[in-house]
Design a protein around this motif. Structure first.
Motif, PDB file in Angstrom:
ATOM      1  N   THR A  91      -4.889  -1.356 -15.931  1.00 60.39           N
ATOM      2  CA  THR A  91      -3.618  -1.862 -16.471  1.00 60.39           C
ATOM      3  C   THR A  91      -2.824  -2.681 -15.463  1.00 60.39           C
ATOM      4  OG1 THR A  91      -2.317   0.069 -15.796  1.00 60.39           O
ATOM      5  CG2 THR A  91      -3.440   0.186 -17.946  1.00 60.39           C
ATOM      6  N   ARG A  92      -3.177  -2.574 -14.173  1.00 56.69           N
ATOM      7  CA  ARG A  92      -2.475  -3.217 -13.056  1.00 56.69           C
ATOM      8  C   ARG A  92      -1.076  -2.626 -12.839  1.00 56.69           C
ATOM      9  NH1 ARG A  92      -6.965  -5.132 -11.579  1.00 56.69           N
ATOM     10  NH2 ARG A  92      -7.368  -7.337 -11.413  1.00 56.69           N
ATOM     11  N   GLU A  93      -0.750  -1.520 -13.497  1.00 55.00           N
ATOM     12  CA  GLU A  93       0.540  -0.867 -13.303  1.00 55.00           C
ATOM     13  C   GLU A  93       0.600  -0.273 -11.896  1.00 55.00           C
ATOM     14  OE1 GLU A  93       3.395   2.351 -15.554  1.00 55.00           O
ATOM     15  OE2 GLU A  93       1.224   2.654 -15.678  1.00 55.00           O
ATOM     16  N   THR A  94       1.698  -0.526 -11.179  1.00 51.11           N
ATOM     17  CA  THR A  94       1.884   0.030  -9.843  1.00 51.11           C
ATOM     18  C   THR A  94       2.172   1.516  -9.935  1.00 51.11           C
ATOM     19  OG1 THR A  94       2.693  -2.072  -8.977  1.00 51.11           O
ATOM     20  CG2 THR A  94       3.263  -0.089  -7.725  1.00 51.11           C
ATOM     21  N   ILE A  95       1.414   2.296  -9.177  1.00 49.86           N
ATOM     22  CA  ILE A  95       1.570   3.745  -9.151  1.00 49.86           C
ATOM     23  C   ILE A  95       2.437   4.165  -7.973  1.00 49.86           C
ATOM     24  CG2 ILE A  95       0.300   5.921  -8.835  1.00 49.86           C
ATOM     25  CD1 ILE A  95      -2.044   4.496 -10.336  1.00 49.86           C
ATOM     26  N   LEU A  96       2.261   3.517  -6.828  1.00 58.35           N
ATOM     27  CA  LEU A  96       2.953   3.912  -5.606  1.00 58.35           C
ATOM     28  C   LEU A  96       3.065   2.723  -4.676  1.00 58.35           C
ATOM     29  CD1 LEU A  96       2.177   6.940  -3.358  1.00 58.35           C
ATOM     30  CD2 LEU A  96       1.724   4.676  -2.506  1.00 58.35           C
ATOM     31  N   THR A  97       4.145   2.699  -3.890  1.00 64.83           N
ATOM     32  CA  THR A  97       4.264   1.722  -2.807  1.00 64.83           C
ATOM     33  C   THR A  97       4.735   2.441  -1.545  1.00 64.83           C
ATOM     34  OG1 THR A  97       6.558   1.137  -3.360  1.00 64.83           O
ATOM     35  CG2 THR A  97       4.811  -0.244  -4.315  1.00 64.83           C
ATOM     36  N   ILE A  98       4.250   1.965  -0.417  1.00 66.97           N
ATOM     37  CA  ILE A  98       4.718   2.404   0.904  1.00 66.97           C
ATOM     38  C   ILE A  98       4.946   1.118   1.691  1.00 66.97           C
ATOM     39  CG2 ILE A  98       4.245   3.741   2.986  1.00 66.97           C
ATOM     40  CD1 ILE A  98       2.190   5.351   1.365  1.00 66.97           C
ATOM     41  N   ASP A  99       6.198   0.900   2.107  1.00 61.58           N
ATOM     42  CA  ASP A  99       6.549  -0.363   2.760  1.00 61.58           C
ATOM     43  C   ASP A  99       6.077  -0.474   4.196  1.00 61.58           C
ATOM     44  OD1 ASP A  99       7.756  -1.369   0.487  1.00 61.58           O
ATOM     45  OD2 ASP A  99       9.737  -0.605   1.037  1.00 61.58           O
ATOM     46  N   LYS A 100       5.861   0.678   4.872  1.00 60.14           N
ATOM     47  CA  LYS A 100       5.514   0.596   6.293  1.00 60.14           C
ATOM     48  C   LYS A 100       4.686   1.806   6.714  1.00 60.14           C
ATOM     49  CE  LYS A 100       7.989  -0.505  10.561  1.00 60.14           C
ATOM     50  NZ  LYS A 100       9.315  -0.569  11.159  1.00 60.14           N
TER      51      LYS A 100
END
Length: 130
Positions: A91-100
């Motif tokens: 689906t290309r849905e973002t599950i998680l992000t970590i910026d650094k």
């Protein structure tokens, strides 16, 4: 951002809500970033120093295929800093992000050691230059 690894969410990866356990996902990210750093810095001795805020944006469920993306932010003297995004492959849905995420290069004594790298290198380019 380049997406390097895909994982299939299996029953043993689930929490009591029947969605992907966050700790499992973080372990996958930590391993992927470590492997990426080992390859970039050409040293098997690297450690995770820091992870910034972790933003869970969606969940994954049994049977989903997720992919882990990594992008280099900067090369430090003894470190490599990246950011990461995990998304649902279908689906290309973002599950998680970590910026650094900061990874540190270690010497034989286990202490931070300068790595001398300044830009992303690809293994195929290293092989062509030899």
């Amino acid at each position: 951002m380049r997406f390097h690894t895909r994982k299939w969410v299996k029953p043993e990866d689930l929490n009591p809500n029947s969605t992907l356990f966050g700790g499992q996902l973080l372990a996958w990210i930590d391993e992927e970033v470590a492997l990426y750093t080992v390859i970039q810095l050409e040293n098997p001795k690297v450690v995770t120093k820091y992870m910034s805020e972790i933003n869970f944006m969606a969940s994954a469920k049994k049977g989903d295929i997720i992919e882990i993306g990594i992008e280099v932010i900067k090369f430090g003297k003894t470190s490599l800093t990246v950011k990461s995004e995990v998304r649902n492959k279908m689906t290309r849905e973002t599950i998680l992000t970590i910026d650094k995420i900061i990874m540190v290069n270690l010497g034989p004594d286990g202490k931070p050691k300068p790595h001398g790298k300044t830009e992303v290198e690809f293994v195929k380019d290293r092989l062509e230059n030899n």
